[in-house]
Design a protein around this motif. Sequence first.
Motif, PDB file in Angstrom:
ATOM      1  N   LYS A 186       0.773  -1.094   0.022  1.00 21.27           N
ATOM      2  CA  LYS A 186       0.108   0.061   0.151  1.00 21.27           C
ATOM      3  C   LYS A 186       0.725   1.363  -0.118  1.00 21.27           C
ATOM      4  O   LYS A 186       0.388   2.296   0.632  1.00 21.27           O
ATOM      5  CB  LYS A 186      -1.039  -0.033   1.087  1.00 21.27           C
ATOM      6  CG  LYS A 186      -1.832  -1.089   1.325  1.00 21.27           C
ATOM      7  CD  LYS A 186      -3.199  -0.751   0.242  1.00 21.27           C
ATOM      8  CE  LYS A 186      -4.121  -1.575   0.690  1.00 21.27           C
ATOM      9  NZ  LYS A 186      -5.359  -1.005   0.121  1.00 21.27           N
ATOM     10  N   ASP A 201      -0.577   4.415  -1.845  1.00 22.76           N
ATOM     11  CA  ASP A 201      -1.966   4.632  -0.923  1.00 22.76           C
ATOM     12  C   ASP A 201      -1.514   5.770   0.034  1.00 22.76           C
ATOM     13  O   ASP A 201      -1.848   7.025   0.188  1.00 22.76           O
ATOM     14  CB  ASP A 201      -2.704   3.731  -0.622  1.00 22.76           C
ATOM     15  CG  ASP A 201      -3.242   2.860  -1.728  1.00 22.76           C
ATOM     16  OD1 ASP A 201      -3.672   3.252  -2.824  1.00 22.76           O
ATOM     17  OD2 ASP A 201      -3.301   1.611  -1.532  1.00 22.76           O
ATOM     18  N   THR A 215      -6.806   3.919   3.461  1.00 25.93           N
ATOM     19  CA  THR A 215      -5.945   2.999   2.780  1.00 25.93           C
ATOM     20  C   THR A 215      -6.136   1.768   2.963  1.00 25.93           C
ATOM     21  O   THR A 215      -5.626   0.872   2.287  1.00 25.93           O
ATOM     22  CB  THR A 215      -4.373   3.295   3.370  1.00 25.93           C
ATOM     23  OG1 THR A 215      -4.318   3.029   4.667  1.00 25.93           O
ATOM     24  CG2 THR A 215      -3.853   4.517   3.078  1.00 25.93           C
TER      25      THR A 215
END
Length: 104
Positions: free
Chosen positions: A18, A21, A45
Amino acid sequence: IGSGKMALLAIYATAEGKFWDVHDLLYQWGGDRQEIDLHELASRTGLPADRLAEALENKGLREKLAADIRLGMKHAVQATPSYLIGGKVYQGTIPAEAFRGIVE
């Protein structure tokens, strides 16, 4: 917000797939906030808020960050973003020739 905290969260987010993000959201918040709202970061996220909080205190992540800082100091990195490719530091935009030896 604090670059150290943002870096720890980014290192954690990378391991969870991630990075972008978290990166994009922290970058957006950078100049507007005094503190990172971990619950909002989690909800936006998909990362668990408790794990984000743990990342800020995680010894292994702190050691990774310290190693990255030492590497940057060794190569005289003076700004972000900077990239170390083939032993050479590039700041800002990476010129196409930096990728020639990697892509070919």
